[in-house]
Design an enzyme around this catalytic site. Structure first.
Site, PDB file in Angstrom:
ATOM      1  N   LYS A 136     -25.548  17.168 -30.607  1.00  0.00           N
ATOM      2  CA  LYS A 136     -24.380  16.653 -31.330  1.00  0.00           C
ATOM      3  C   LYS A 136     -24.456  17.060 -32.803  1.00  0.00           C
ATOM      4  CE  LYS A 136     -22.267  12.031 -31.936  1.00  0.00           C
ATOM      5  NZ  LYS A 136     -22.503  10.601 -31.577  1.00  0.00           N
ATOM      6  N   SER A 217     -18.891   8.419 -29.470  1.00  0.00           N
ATOM      7  CA  SER A 217     -18.587   9.527 -30.340  1.00  0.00           C
ATOM      8  C   SER A 217     -19.245  10.827 -29.881  1.00  0.00           C
ATOM      9  CB  SER A 217     -19.037   9.210 -31.768  1.00  0.00           C
ATOM     10  OG  SER A 217     -20.448   9.022 -31.830  1.00  0.00           O
ATOM     11  N   SER A 241     -21.978   5.130 -28.007  1.00  0.00           N
ATOM     12  CA  SER A 241     -21.618   6.537 -28.142  1.00  0.00           C
ATOM     13  C   SER A 241     -22.395   7.496 -27.263  1.00  0.00           C
ATOM     14  CB  SER A 241     -21.737   6.977 -29.607  1.00  0.00           C
ATOM     15  OG  SER A 241     -20.688   6.435 -30.354  1.00  0.00           O
TER      16      SER A 241
END
Length: 553
Positions: A136, A217, A241
């Site tokens: 990420k 996220s 997330s």
């Protein structure tokens, strides 16, 4: 790393799939060929020209299988990496255009070549040697890639030092393939945000139904691993997330105990809740990634508590009979938001009983919904303190140096950064004082008491449980840039606020949309949860590859 609390309560959790019940705000050739089919379920096919390519048989294989093939000389890391890069080129910005990858590592093939040379010389470093991994884009990497949290304010930010877990990833011999898109600032910017959207990366789409949301996220990691863009991926979580985009994208996600993986070098939200963790297509692959990245991080004191409690290899917990004799409690008050999800939950309970578990249904979570306001206070205070410290760590050339400067940047770049939603959370957090404030200290103490002492710990002790289970998510909602997320259920907050581990495993489908089952336990119980989750996965085998439907229904 998290979704955000808004309206002072956490009633909307766009970064994880929402914990409405708790009052708080995740490829086989036959499936790929079926991408234009609806199966009579009302899904809409895509234009034939946009059809995903036939799945490469190598790409969906497990860490163990790929490692064995490389060991036998049947496959090189270079070849494997090239195959993933080709698939990304065919599907990420072209074809179905998932938009899951924000940046590719220009050195990926060179790293793969180094790993091949090491293996040939008899110096393979372990099960991740030569395995391509996506991370990420809020996880720092000291290479030719940027670390931006999806924000244009950090578009040229390149940290001088790897995040601790990236140091560990490189030491394990993995190939850092690239970075994935995310909900900007880990979805901690606005009370009306759209999960999976960032100013730098745009919008990520759900590979199961393209106009549905990936949640957040860690949206890009979820979509990318579901679409077989890498063997495994890494997400981050503050509250949901990892768990929500994993479950919404049909994956296994592990949210470790806070402190099992070091957080230094990761763009922060909350010192008390943040953690990175594995996202994978199987429990075995998630376990293979979990162990090598553990260890004491000299820049993160939370990892000191992991001494003697972490494992280097969690594969030893992969026991297909792991549910036999286990006691599982069902948190029914965290369900009830969807008839389809409840049906899958009931089927999961039946499967666990058939596998030899004693299921206590229901167990009451007496503190559900009572800590939401306190969590919001904690996150606001810790976000301001943590983000300012992160900017300082970037040195004198940091593009922004404080949260106040970031707010000002977004106002100047409103047309690019805030076309759909604003930055109410930033403004709210900027008003917070130091972490010595009584308001903060009282809120943190309340969170610990209600999620640990009177929450998970109390329930597990009262019923002598090995784990608590609850649905991970509601079916993915239709992405709506104008109105923001509209999550209807799923819980991630108990484990997140407590700092305890949780694992989501595919629990089946609500029509064409994946739903997951979360296993939750006390601190440092990752091994136990992996054992239970693996047994459930092997007993049910409910994951199936995406069809890339254009819409559903």
């Amino acid at each position: 790393m998290s979704d955000h609390p808004d309206k002072s309560t956490l009633d909307r959790r766009t970064f994880f799939g929402a914990s409405i019940a708790a009052g708080v705000t995740l490829l086989g050739t036959s499936q790929m060929a079926g991408a234009t089919e609806t199966g009579g379920s009302g899904g809409h096919a895509m234009n034939p020209a946009d059809r995903p390519p036939q799945a490469d048989e190598f790409l969906s294989r497990s860490v163990v299988e790929l490692s064995a093939m490389m060991h036998r000389g049947e496959l090189s890391s270079h070849d494997l990496t090239q195959r993933y890069l080709a698939r990304i080129a065919q599907m990420d910005k072209a074809g179905v255009a998932l938009n899951a990858v924000i940046e590719l590592n220009p050195d990926a093939l060179a790293i793969a070549d180094q790993r091949d040379a090491e293996r040939k010389a008899g110096n393979a470093r372990g099960p991740l040697h030569g395995i391509p991994v996506l991370i990420k884009d809020n996880i720092g990497s000291a290479d030719k890639m940027r670390t931006t949290a999806g924000s244009l304010a950090l578009a040229n930010s390149a940290p001088a030092k790897d995040a601790f877990i990236i140091e560990r990833l490189r030491a394990a011999g993995a190939v850092l393939l690239g970075k994935t898109n995310l909900s900007e600032w880990a979805n901690y910017r606005s009370t009306h945000s759209v999960s999976g959207w960032s100013g730098r990366g745009g919008l990520t789409r759900n590979p199961y139904v393209l106009n549905r949301n990936t949640s957040g996220s860690s949206s890009g990691t979820g979509a990318a691993i579901a679409a077989t863009f890498a063997t495994v991926g890494i997400g981050t979580e503050t509250d949901g997330s990892i768990i929500s985009p994993s479950s919404i994208c049909g994956l296994v996600g592990i949210k470790p105990t806070v402190g099992l993986w070091g957080r230094s070098g990761i763009v922060p939200i909350s010192a008390s809740q943040d953690t990175a963790g594995p996202m994978a297509r199987s429990v075995a692959d998630a376990a293979a990634l979990l162990g090598p990245l553990t260890g004491v991080d000299p820049r993160d004191t939370s990892t000191n508590a992991s001494r003697g409690k972490s494992a280097v290899a969690y594969e030893k917990f992969l026991d297909a009979a792991g549910l036999k004799g286990a006691r599982i409690g069902v948190a029914r008050e965290l369900a009830g938001f969807s008839d389809l999800v409840d049906a899958r939950l009931n089927e999961a309970i039946a499967a666990m009983r058939s596998a030899g578990a004693t299921v206590v249904d229901p167990v009451k979570m007496p503190t559900a919904g009572k800590y939401s306001d306190a969590e919001g206070v904690v996150l606001d205070y810790e976000f301001k303190a943590g983000l300012n410290a992160y900017f300082a760590s970037l040195g004198p050339d940091a593009p922004v140096k404080t949260l106040a400067e970031l707010i000002a940047f977004n106002e100047r770049e409103k047309a690019r950064e805030m076309p759909w939603f604003a930055q109410e959370i930033f403004v709210r957090a900027q008003k917070c004082g130091p972490l010595t404030d009584k308001k903060y200290l009282d809120a943190r103490a309340k969170c610990i008491r209600l999620t640990r002492t009177e929450g998970i710990d109390a329930v597990m002790a009262a019923h002598k449980l090995d784990a608590i289970v609850a649905p991970s998510n509601a079916p993915a909602w239709t992405t709506d840039l104008l109105n923001g997320d509209h999550v209807t259920g799923g819980d991630t907050s108990f484990a997140a606020v407590a700092g305890y581990p949780s694992i989501t495993v595919p629990m089946g489908f609500a029509a064409e949309l994946p739903v997951g089952l979360s296993f939750i336990a006390g601190a440092w119980e990752e091994g136990r949860l992996i054992k239970l989750a693996f047994a459930f996965e092997q007993a049910t085998k409910l994951r199936r590859e995406p069809k890339y439907l254009a819409t559903y229904p």
